[in-house]
Design an enzyme around this catalytic site. Structure first.
Site, PDB file in Angstrom:
ATOM      1  N   TYR A   1       0.872  -1.182   0.000  1.00 15.70           N
ATOM      2  CA  TYR A   1       0.000   0.000   0.000  1.00 15.70           C
ATOM      3  C   TYR A   1       0.908   1.231   0.000  1.00 15.70           C
ATOM      4  O   TYR A   1       1.625   1.481   0.970  1.00 15.70           O
ATOM      5  CB  TYR A   1      -0.903   0.033   1.234  1.00 15.70           C
ATOM      6  CG  TYR A   1      -1.879  -1.123   1.333  1.00 15.70           C
ATOM      7  CD1 TYR A   1      -2.266  -1.849   0.217  1.00 15.70           C
ATOM      8  CD2 TYR A   1      -2.430  -1.470   2.559  1.00 15.70           C
ATOM      9  CE1 TYR A   1      -3.173  -2.898   0.314  1.00 15.70           C
ATOM     10  CE2 TYR A   1      -3.342  -2.512   2.665  1.00 15.70           C
ATOM     11  CZ  TYR A   1      -3.696  -3.226   1.543  1.00 15.70           C
ATOM     12  OH  TYR A   1      -4.584  -4.264   1.653  1.00 15.70           O
TER      13      TYR A   1
ATOM     14  N   PHE B   1     -13.018  -5.213   1.775  1.00 13.93           N
ATOM     15  CA  PHE B   1     -14.129  -4.467   1.180  1.00 13.93           C
ATOM     16  C   PHE B   1     -15.427  -4.670   1.975  1.00 13.93           C
ATOM     17  O   PHE B   1     -16.492  -4.917   1.390  1.00 13.93           O
ATOM     18  CB  PHE B   1     -14.356  -4.847  -0.287  1.00 13.93           C
ATOM     19  CG  PHE B   1     -13.252  -4.461  -1.233  1.00 13.93           C
ATOM     20  CD1 PHE B   1     -12.307  -3.502  -0.884  1.00 13.93           C
ATOM     21  CD2 PHE B   1     -13.151  -5.042  -2.493  1.00 13.93           C
ATOM     22  CE1 PHE B   1     -11.284  -3.139  -1.766  1.00 13.93           C
ATOM     23  CE2 PHE B   1     -12.145  -4.687  -3.377  1.00 13.93           C
ATOM     24  CZ  PHE B   1     -11.211  -3.744  -3.018  1.00 13.93           C
TER      25      PHE B   1
ATOM     26  N   LEU C   1     -17.277  -2.593   3.252  1.00 12.32           N
ATOM     27  CA  LEU C   1     -18.243  -1.541   2.891  1.00 12.32           C
ATOM     28  C   LEU C   1     -18.393  -1.435   1.378  1.00 12.32           C
ATOM     29  O   LEU C   1     -18.988  -0.483   0.881  1.00 12.32           O
ATOM     30  CB  LEU C   1     -17.787  -0.190   3.467  1.00 12.32           C
ATOM     31  CG  LEU C   1     -17.594  -0.159   4.978  1.00 12.32           C
ATOM     32  CD1 LEU C   1     -17.003   1.179   5.426  1.00 12.32           C
ATOM     33  CD2 LEU C   1     -18.918  -0.410   5.686  1.00 12.32           C
ATOM     34  N   GLY C   2     -17.806  -2.386   0.658  1.00  8.79           N
ATOM     35  CA  GLY C   2     -17.875  -2.353  -0.804  1.00  8.79           C
ATOM     36  C   GLY C   2     -16.592  -1.862  -1.439  1.00  8.79           C
ATOM     37  O   GLY C   2     -16.475  -1.857  -2.655  1.00  8.79           O
TER      38      GLY C   2
HETATM   39  N1  NAP Z   1      -6.444  -8.759   1.033  1.00  9.47           N
HETATM   40  C1  NAP Z   1      -6.796  -7.965   0.056  1.00  9.47           C
HETATM   41  O1  NAP Z   1      -6.642  -8.270  -1.111  1.00  9.47           O
HETATM   42  C2  NAP Z   1      -7.394  -6.636   0.375  1.00  9.47           C
HETATM   43  C3  NAP Z   1      -8.010  -5.893  -0.642  1.00  9.47           C
HETATM   44  C4  NAP Z   1      -8.594  -4.692  -0.305  1.00  9.47           C
HETATM   45  C5  NAP Z   1      -8.556  -4.227   1.003  1.00  9.47           C
HETATM   46  N2  NAP Z   1      -7.936  -4.966   1.963  1.00  9.47           N
HETATM   47  C6  NAP Z   1      -7.940  -4.533   3.379  1.00  9.47           C
HETATM   48  O2  NAP Z   1      -9.282  -4.380   3.768  1.00  9.47           O
HETATM   49  C7  NAP Z   1      -9.476  -3.084   4.356  1.00  9.47           C
HETATM   50  C8  NAP Z   1     -10.882  -2.620   4.090  1.00  9.47           C
HETATM   51  O3  NAP Z   1     -11.109  -2.484   2.712  1.00  9.47           O
HETATM   52  P1  NAP Z   1     -11.209  -1.073   1.986  1.00  9.47           P
HETATM   53  O4  NAP Z   1     -10.693  -0.002   2.866  1.00  9.47           O
HETATM   54  O5  NAP Z   1     -10.582  -1.229   0.658  1.00  9.47           O
HETATM   55  O6  NAP Z   1     -12.736  -0.946   1.708  1.00  9.47           O
HETATM   56  P2  NAP Z   1     -14.025  -0.673   2.654  1.00  9.47           P
HETATM   57  O7  NAP Z   1     -13.645  -0.706   4.081  1.00  9.47           O
HETATM   58  O8  NAP Z   1     -15.088  -1.574   2.162  1.00  9.47           O
HETATM   59  O9  NAP Z   1     -14.444   0.783   2.199  1.00  9.47           O
HETATM   60  C9  NAP Z   1     -13.591   1.862   2.295  1.00  9.47           C
HETATM   61  C10 NAP Z   1     -14.261   3.015   1.566  1.00  9.47           C
HETATM   62  O10 NAP Z   1     -15.450   3.367   2.269  1.00  9.47           O
HETATM   63  C11 NAP Z   1     -15.353   4.720   2.712  1.00  9.47           C
HETATM   64  N3  NAP Z   1     -15.909   4.739   4.069  1.00  9.47           N
HETATM   65  C12 NAP Z   1     -15.398   4.214   5.197  1.00  9.47           C
HETATM   66  N4  NAP Z   1     -16.220   4.402   6.222  1.00  9.47           N
HETATM   67  C13 NAP Z   1     -17.296   5.063   5.747  1.00  9.47           C
HETATM   68  C14 NAP Z   1     -18.479   5.547   6.329  1.00  9.47           C
HETATM   69  N5  NAP Z   1     -18.726   5.385   7.633  1.00  9.47           N
HETATM   70  N6  NAP Z   1     -19.367   6.196   5.530  1.00  9.47           N
HETATM   71  C15 NAP Z   1     -19.132   6.366   4.218  1.00  9.47           C
HETATM   72  N7  NAP Z   1     -18.027   5.932   3.608  1.00  9.47           N
HETATM   73  C16 NAP Z   1     -17.107   5.286   4.376  1.00  9.47           C
HETATM   74  C17 NAP Z   1     -13.909   5.098   2.654  1.00  9.47           C
HETATM   75  O11 NAP Z   1     -13.763   6.462   2.343  1.00  9.47           O
HETATM   76  P3  NAP Z   1     -13.204   7.536   3.421  1.00  9.47           P
HETATM   77  O12 NAP Z   1     -11.731   7.364   3.458  1.00  9.47           O
HETATM   78  O13 NAP Z   1     -13.648   8.834   2.854  1.00  9.47           O
HETATM   79  O14 NAP Z   1     -13.879   7.224   4.718  1.00  9.47           O
HETATM   80  C18 NAP Z   1     -13.414   4.239   1.507  1.00  9.47           C
HETATM   81  O15 NAP Z   1     -13.648   4.872   0.273  1.00  9.47           O
HETATM   82  C19 NAP Z   1      -8.400  -2.234   3.675  1.00  9.47           C
HETATM   83  O16 NAP Z   1      -8.156  -1.054   4.396  1.00  9.47           O
HETATM   84  C20 NAP Z   1      -7.242  -3.200   3.609  1.00  9.47           C
HETATM   85  O17 NAP Z   1      -6.558  -3.199   4.842  1.00  9.47           O
HETATM   86  C21 NAP Z   1      -7.385  -6.159   1.662  1.00  9.47           C
END
Ligand code: NAP
Length: 295
Positions: A65, A215, A217-218
């Protein structure tokens, strides 16, 4: 003593590592496209610090990252790390200058990846390392993980890794990996809408292995559903809070790592663990992922 977050705790199997089920995913701290420095470095560090102050003790990260930037931000914000904080990182990919995501799963690349994580996080040993299979996009792809598991098991024997997990894997890959080393967690794509792993989650729950949905939250395409919005409106909550509460309710081995670069969203996400979903709400939410033809 740190506050205990609502939502409960989970102990990784065969370890003394107990975490709050509500954790934090650090991927959003890098710049746009998970590349380069945070848009707001001060805010990025504030989010990390406030998460820990609130009781979070499980952070998901990776040296790819940024690359390197997210780990360096964690180190700047939180080092020296408080006792009980579990940092989970992952290997298996690399980011060339064109910002793409490429596979990096040779023995040398995995070994180098461990050392990159140790250096950028400022650690002598990594708590948990997930081997992330690079399949097609965010989807899984069958194929042996034996060579990579053997390398990680060896790095564990050398004392550079405490525990091993998997990411973006199939049930068959989990079984293959378990024949080589103990697996404490699996991190795959799963949320209210993407429920391909329902059977895997239950199988892992029976073994006490953590399932950590990425993901939640999508991800880059935030969850949207009129049912989700309706349930949230009735509870006086936001759709994202309901999506997290649904995951928390789905199985006891699910750990949450919502990602955010915003303090407001962080607070909202942590508060989601206070929500109680009625049986009627759960039925309605469960139907979101059911194919239309079976309604
Ligand atoms: N193993 C893998 O291949 C893999 C792949 C992807 C991710 N990951 C891990 O999984 C974690 C979670 O996934 P992710 O961060 O990609 O996706 P997520 O948690 O599903 O969604 C994050 C998105 O949602 C927004 N968000 C967060 N809280 C919110 C809320 N309360 N209201 C509205 N929008 C909100 C964030 O924007 P803001 O910043 O504006 O809040 C960001 O755009 C990552 O941080 C990473 O550590 C792992």
């Amino acid at each position: 003593m740190r506050p205990s977050l609502p939502g409960g705790q989970f102990t990784f199997p065969g370890t003394s590592m107990t975490v709050q089920r509500m954790g934090y995913g650090a991927m959003q701290l890098a710049g746009p496209g998970v590349w380069g420095p945070p848009g707001d470095p001060v805010m990025a560090r504030a989010v990390l610090r406030e998460a820990l102050e609130a009781g979070v003790n499980h952070i998901d990260t990776s040296d790819f990252y940024g690359p390197h930037v997210t780990n360096q931000t964690i180190r700047q914000a939180l080092h020296p790390y408080r006792a009980g904080l579990v940092l989970v990182t992952k290997l298996g990919a690399r980011r060339p200058p064109d910002k793409s995501w490429q596979c990096a799963n040779s023995p040398q690349e995995l070994t180098d990846g461990v050392h990159d994580n140790l250096r950028n996080l400022g650690l002598d040993v990594l708590d948990i390392v997930n081997y992330r299979v690079v399949g097609s996009g965010h989807g899984t792809q069958e194929g042996s993980v034996a060579e990579q598991m053997t390398v990680l098991a060896d790095l564990k024997r050398q004392g550079l890794i405490r525990h091993i997990g998997l990411s973006n894997v199939t049930a068959a890959q989990v079984v293959e990996a378990q024949a080589i080393t103990d697996i404490v967690c699996v991190q795959n794509l799963y949320n209210l809408v993407h429920r391909e792993d329902d059977l895997l989650i239950d199988a892992l729950a029976r073994q006490g292995i953590a399932y950590v949905p990425f993901f939640p939250l999508g991800g880059f395409t935030p969850l949207q559903s009129s049912t989700l919005s309706d349930v949230a409106a009735r509870l006086g909550a936001t759709p994202m809070q309901v999506a997290l509460a649904w995951l928390q309710n789905r199985a006891p081995n699910i750990l949450l790592i919502p990602g955010t670069s915003s303090l407001i969203h962080l607070r909202e996400n942590l508060a989601a663990m206070n929500l109680t979903l009625s049986p009627e709400a759960l039925v309605a939410l469960d139907r979101i992922a059911v194919p239309a033809s079976t309604h």
